[in-house]
Motif scaffolding. Structure first.
Motif, mmCIF file in Angstrom:
data_model
loop_
_atom_site.group_PDB
_atom_site.id
_atom_site.type_symbol
_atom_site.label_atom_id
_atom_site.label_comp_id
_atom_site.label_asym_id
_atom_site.label_seq_id
_atom_site.Cartn_x
_atom_site.Cartn_y
_atom_site.Cartn_z
ATOM 1 N N ALA A 441 8.368 2.718 -25.064
ATOM 2 C CA ALA A 441 7.206 2.000 -25.797
ATOM 3 C C ALA A 441 6.078 3.171 -25.988
ATOM 4 O O ALA A 441 6.052 4.047 -25.133
ATOM 5 C CB ALA A 441 6.482 1.057 -25.153
ATOM 6 N N LEU A 442 5.335 3.086 -26.982
ATOM 7 C CA LEU A 442 4.359 4.225 -27.199
ATOM 8 C C LEU A 442 3.419 4.383 -26.159
ATOM 9 O O LEU A 442 3.111 5.753 -26.051
ATOM 10 C CB LEU A 442 3.472 3.599 -28.638
ATOM 11 N N ASP A 443 2.966 3.483 -25.568
ATOM 12 C CA ASP A 443 1.777 3.705 -24.250
ATOM 13 C C ASP A 443 2.616 3.864 -23.000
ATOM 14 O O ASP A 443 1.676 3.832 -22.122
ATOM 15 C CB ASP A 443 0.990 2.276 -24.509
ATOM 16 N N ASP A 444 3.758 4.059 -22.852
ATOM 17 C CA ASP A 444 4.223 4.693 -21.629
ATOM 18 C C ASP A 444 3.738 6.198 -21.319
ATOM 19 O O ASP A 444 3.294 6.762 -22.443
ATOM 20 C CB ASP A 444 5.797 4.584 -21.317
ATOM 21 N N ASP A 445 3.821 6.844 -20.418
ATOM 22 C CA ASP A 445 3.298 8.202 -19.978
ATOM 23 C C ASP A 445 4.249 9.293 -20.927
ATOM 24 O O ASP A 445 5.038 8.818 -21.600
ATOM 25 C CB ASP A 445 3.392 8.495 -18.780
ATOM 26 N N GLY A 446 3.953 10.378 -20.525
ATOM 27 C CA GLY A 446 4.516 11.498 -21.477
ATOM 28 C C GLY A 446 5.933 12.013 -20.821
ATOM 29 O O GLY A 446 6.648 12.946 -21.219
ATOM 30 N N LEU A 447 6.468 11.405 -19.931
ATOM 31 C CA LEU A 447 7.714 11.633 -19.143
ATOM 32 C C LEU A 447 8.758 10.325 -19.367
ATOM 33 O O LEU A 447 9.849 10.629 -18.824
ATOM 34 C CB LEU A 447 7.457 12.060 -17.743
ATOM 35 N N ALA A 448 8.229 9.421 -19.894
ATOM 36 C CA ALA A 448 8.982 8.045 -19.822
ATOM 37 C C ALA A 448 10.450 8.304 -20.234
ATOM 38 O O ALA A 448 11.544 8.001 -19.512
ATOM 39 C CB ALA A 448 8.522 7.146 -20.733
ATOM 40 N N LEU A 449 10.701 8.845 -21.590
ATOM 41 C CA LEU A 449 12.283 8.980 -21.999
ATOM 42 C C LEU A 449 12.855 10.301 -21.600
ATOM 43 O O LEU A 449 14.310 10.442 -21.420
ATOM 44 C CB LEU A 449 12.101 9.146 -23.465
ATOM 45 N N THR A 450 12.161 11.089 -20.909
ATOM 46 C CA THR A 450 12.654 12.365 -20.188
ATOM 47 C C THR A 450 13.218 11.730 -18.983
ATOM 48 O O THR A 450 14.531 12.599 -18.470
ATOM 49 C CB THR A 450 11.585 13.226 -19.844
ATOM 50 N N SER A 555 17.735 16.208 -8.584
ATOM 51 C CA SER A 555 17.478 15.070 -9.144
ATOM 52 C C SER A 555 17.222 13.759 -8.258
ATOM 53 O O SER A 555 16.326 12.896 -8.599
ATOM 54 C CB SER A 555 19.062 14.667 -10.066
ATOM 55 N N ARG A 556 17.550 13.761 -7.059
ATOM 56 C CA ARG A 556 17.271 12.729 -6.121
ATOM 57 C C ARG A 556 15.869 12.967 -5.690
ATOM 58 O O ARG A 556 15.009 11.837 -5.618
ATOM 59 C CB ARG A 556 18.063 12.922 -4.861
ATOM 60 N N ARG A 557 15.288 14.081 -5.798
ATOM 61 C CA ARG A 557 13.800 14.496 -5.372
ATOM 62 C C ARG A 557 12.897 13.914 -6.509
ATOM 63 O O ARG A 557 11.895 13.201 -6.078
ATOM 64 C CB ARG A 557 13.687 15.859 -5.202
ATOM 65 N N LEU A 558 13.254 14.050 -7.485
ATOM 66 C CA LEU A 558 12.703 13.727 -8.913
ATOM 67 C C LEU A 558 12.627 12.094 -9.020
ATOM 68 O O LEU A 558 11.751 11.356 -9.418
ATOM 69 C CB LEU A 558 12.775 14.373 -9.955
ATOM 70 N N VAL A 559 13.728 11.661 -8.818
ATOM 71 C CA VAL A 559 14.212 10.246 -9.120
ATOM 72 C C VAL A 559 14.753 9.740 -7.742
ATOM 73 O O VAL A 559 16.077 9.529 -7.879
ATOM 74 C CB VAL A 559 15.062 9.873 -10.496
ATOM 75 N N PRO A 560 14.097 9.331 -6.937
ATOM 76 C CA PRO A 560 14.638 8.681 -5.569
ATOM 77 C C PRO A 560 15.326 7.488 -5.860
ATOM 78 O O PRO A 560 16.324 7.269 -5.103
ATOM 79 C CB PRO A 560 13.512 8.700 -4.701
ATOM 80 N N PRO A 582 3.687 15.824 -14.272
ATOM 81 C CA PRO A 582 4.531 16.941 -14.975
ATOM 82 C C PRO A 582 4.694 18.195 -14.372
ATOM 83 O O PRO A 582 5.601 18.892 -14.380
ATOM 84 C CB PRO A 582 3.904 16.903 -16.355
ATOM 85 N N ARG A 583 3.627 18.320 -13.386
ATOM 86 C CA ARG A 583 3.918 19.608 -12.624
ATOM 87 C C ARG A 583 5.217 19.814 -11.705
ATOM 88 O O ARG A 583 5.764 20.652 -11.560
ATOM 89 C CB ARG A 583 2.501 20.196 -11.820
ATOM 90 N N ALA A 584 5.428 18.538 -11.056
ATOM 91 C CA ALA A 584 6.736 18.555 -10.472
ATOM 92 C C ALA A 584 8.091 18.711 -11.131
ATOM 93 O O ALA A 584 9.074 18.980 -10.650
ATOM 94 C CB ALA A 584 6.743 17.328 -9.649
ATOM 95 N N TRP A 585 7.751 18.108 -12.344
ATOM 96 C CA TRP A 585 9.207 18.240 -13.409
ATOM 97 C C TRP A 585 9.148 19.574 -13.589
ATOM 98 O O TRP A 585 10.307 20.353 -13.787
ATOM 99 C CB TRP A 585 8.774 17.378 -14.579
ATOM 100 N N ALA A 586 8.108 20.320 -14.082
ATOM 101 C CA ALA A 586 7.962 21.815 -14.388
ATOM 102 C C ALA A 586 8.617 22.600 -13.102
ATOM 103 O O ALA A 586 9.429 23.536 -13.189
ATOM 104 C CB ALA A 586 6.844 22.271 -14.815
ATOM 105 N N ALA A 587 8.160 22.197 -11.962
ATOM 106 C CA ALA A 587 8.726 23.064 -10.683
ATOM 107 C C ALA A 587 10.285 22.819 -10.555
ATOM 108 O O ALA A 587 10.972 23.662 -10.089
ATOM 109 C CB ALA A 587 7.992 22.360 -9.342
#
Length: 603
Positions: A441-450, A555-560, A582-587
């Motif tokens: 959906a439009l109003d989910d955050d900037g990482l939703a589909l990522t 991947s487990r750290r970002l998506v436990p 998003p800083r954690a995803w960039a890291a």
């Protein structure tokens, strides 16, 4: 003049404004993992303290980017007007120059104006909403007359400019430097240093994850533009759509609901298919000739489609199924694919969409008929609520019949399918929402589909499936009794396009005619998909170089936990457990890039 404040934000300092105590205009730098509203708020489900001082695209001094050869990286500028409006805001980017005369030319950086949509009813189906506000989504190419860049910013408002940087496949590794200038009315608002680090490795041209997105509704584009179906102009528009999604964002547009029906005559063994029109329309995507990298699409919905009524239609009574004609059609499809050198392993028949139990016997008969035609043809059935409560029974009932399992993410009992996956079936999910996967959906955050490709890696899935990317026509509201059912039916203005509480569900591209563009216009959500698909290739590259354990750990750290591990199946509404900053995803990407660079390529 320009100055850099303690916050690290570059802004215009006008003495007259300062004397009156009025806010001065400023330019913010954002990475591609956030959204900022038209009133200057970060639209996030968590607090992002200090983000404007430092984030993955801004180190407090310069715009900083990094990526592999052949990758597209992105950032955003948020131009904020002060007490007075800004007129004629423009952005100019220089060439980026590296060592030894290497250059990433300015034309490799594409600019887009962010278009805002009002969210008045927060999305709950699928879940995941950052609340009411004006959300950026559609990305209008900067060269669009009157709608692109230059642009105006009203007093007190924020206007986003999205910038893609396509790193050439042949760019030498190293550091490249350039600059970016933002002006308004002939005066400089900001002059920023811009640096790009090109990694020592290249992003694979092959896509190692299959993600398909429907485009039912796209037919309205050529109809709106009065372009005759089947004409060269009509085919060119569709090719633009394929190039945007597949070549530009690594996902495949598919006609899985109702594709082109080839001309045919006869039934049963006497069936004869004329492939002339079909090949003219789709051959370029199946052999890759439509794309600059020459890589064919890696998932394709075959024209044999009993769900769509060709060459035969399904009924709940299997005795009424014309199995002989279905088998003959499958056999001829397989022969044609082999003769043209297309990969049948990348194709499937969409047999049914969320069927109830009354259809099961007929579906088994249809799948059996297709496999008699050629056992290599994958048979896809999309399962919904029935799967959460009856997964083991369904797997037993359809084992050997369904070979491509597409299950809503909020109902995917993955352990029930592991045996089928080990036997060679493919398994994937489609939209279901939080906490199982990011919402579209439009109003989910900037990482939703990522999150989707990361979840696919985390849980060893083969495919992803978004039911539609062109849900523009509000047809689901026709008989709805909801407060917003009588709202304006223009997807550029009103995001409430469903009969349930959601915003712009199924809208990944927009019809270009509204802004004077032929074809379609991309979106921030489409960029999220690209980001995830590129990240998936980092994980794949690291595994290929012997670092599979590290890729899995990241991947487990970002998506436990996600999918069936996220909570009771079918209970949409809780917040997903993945990392939100998003800083954690960039890291994580930096960690993957460093590990890939240190590891020797596989022989």
């Amino acid at each position: 003049m320009t100055a850099r404040g303690a916050s690290g934000v570059v802004f215009l300092c006008l003495a007259a404004l300062a004397c009156r105590g009025a806010p001065a205009p400023r330019v913010l730098v954002l990475d591609d993992g956030v959204k900022m509203s038209a009133d200057g708020r970060l639209l996030s489900l968590v607090e992002l303290g200090g983000y404007l001082r430092s984030n993955p695209a801004w180190d407090g001094h310069a715009v900083t980017l990094a990526g592999a050869r052949g990758e597209t990286v992105a950032f955003q500028l948020a131009v904020q007007a002060g007490a007075s409006p800004l007129r004629g805001v423009s952005v100019r980017v220089s060439d980026l120059r590296g060592g030894g005369g290497a250059t990433v030319a300015a034309h490799q950086l594409s600019l887009f104006r962010e278009w805002y949509l009002p969210v008045t009813v927060p999305s709950t189906s699928p879940g995941g909403s950052a609340g009411p506000g004006e959300y950026p989504d559609a990305l209008i190419p900067a060269d669009t007359p009157g709608r692109g860049v230059p642009l105006d910013v009203a007093a007190g408002r924020t206007q986003g400019v999205w910038i893609d940087c396509a790193i050439p496949a042949g760019a030498p590794a190293g550091l490249y430097r350039g600059s970016l200038t933002v002006t308004a009315g002939g005066r400089t608002l900001a002059r920023l240093d811009l640096s790009l680090t090109v990694h020592t490795f290249a992003l694979p041209a092959e896509r190692h994850l299959r993600w398909r997105v429907g485009y039912a509704g796209w037919e309205a584009v050529p109809a709106r533009l009065a372009i005759p179906e089947g004409s060269e102009g009509w085919l060119a528009l569709e090719e633009e759509l394929y190039r945007l999604l597949w070549e530009g964002h690594r996902v495949v547009p598919t006609t899985h609901y109702s594709g082109l029906r080839p001309e045919a005559r006869g039934t049963g063994a006497a069936l004869v298919i004329d492939w002339t029109r079909f090949d003219r329309r789709f051959g370029r995507y199946l052999d890759g000739s439509a794309f600059s990298d020459r890589v064919p699409v890696n998932l394709f919905s075959l024209p044999v489609n009993p769900f769509g009524g060709w060459p035969v239609s399904l009924t709940p009574d299997p005795a009424r199924l014309d199995a002989a004609t279905l088998t003959a059609a499958a056999r001829q499809v397989a022969r044609h694919w082999d003769e043209r050198g297309w990969r049948l392993a990348d194709a499937f028949v969409y047999v049914a969409d969320e069927p109830g139990p009354e259809w099961y016997a007929s579906l088994r008969a249809a799948c059996a008929a297709l496999h008699r035609g050629d056992p290599r043809i994958r048979t896809s059935v999309a399962f919904y609520t029935e799967f959460a409560s009856h997964s083991r029974e369904l797997v037993r009932e359809f084992a050997g019949f369904v070979t491509m399992w597409d299950v809503a993410g909020d109902h995917l009992d993955l352990p029930a399918l592991r045996e089928r996956q080990a036997a060679g079936d493919t398994v994937g999910f489609y939209q279901g929402g939080e906490p199982f996967e990011g919402g579209e959906a439009l109003d989910d955050d900037g990482l939703a589909l990522t999150t989707w490709p990361w979840i696919a890696w985390r849980y060893r899935l083969d495919t992803l499936y978004l039911y539609n990317g062109t849900e523009w026509d509000y047809h689901r509201l026709d008989r709805a009794r909801v407060a917003w059912a009588k709202g304006k039916r223009e997807i550029w203005e009103n995001p409430l396009n469903q009969s349930w509480a959601t915003n712009s569900q199924g809208v990944i591209v927009y019809p270009g005619w509204y802004v004077g563009v032929k074809g379609v216009v991309g979106s921030i959500r489409l960029k999220q998909m690209r980001r995830g698909m590129q990240d998936y290739e980092y994980l794949w590259l690291l595994r290929q170089r012997g670092g599979g354990a590290q890729a899995d750990a990241v991947s487990r750290r970002l998506v436990p936990r996600a999918l069936y591990e996220a909570g009771p199946l079918g209970k949409v509404g809780a917040r997903g457990a993945w990392e939100r900053d998003p800083r954690a995803w960039a890291a994580a990407r930096r960690e993957l890039a460093g590990a890939i660079g240190r590891a020797a390529p596989s022989p």
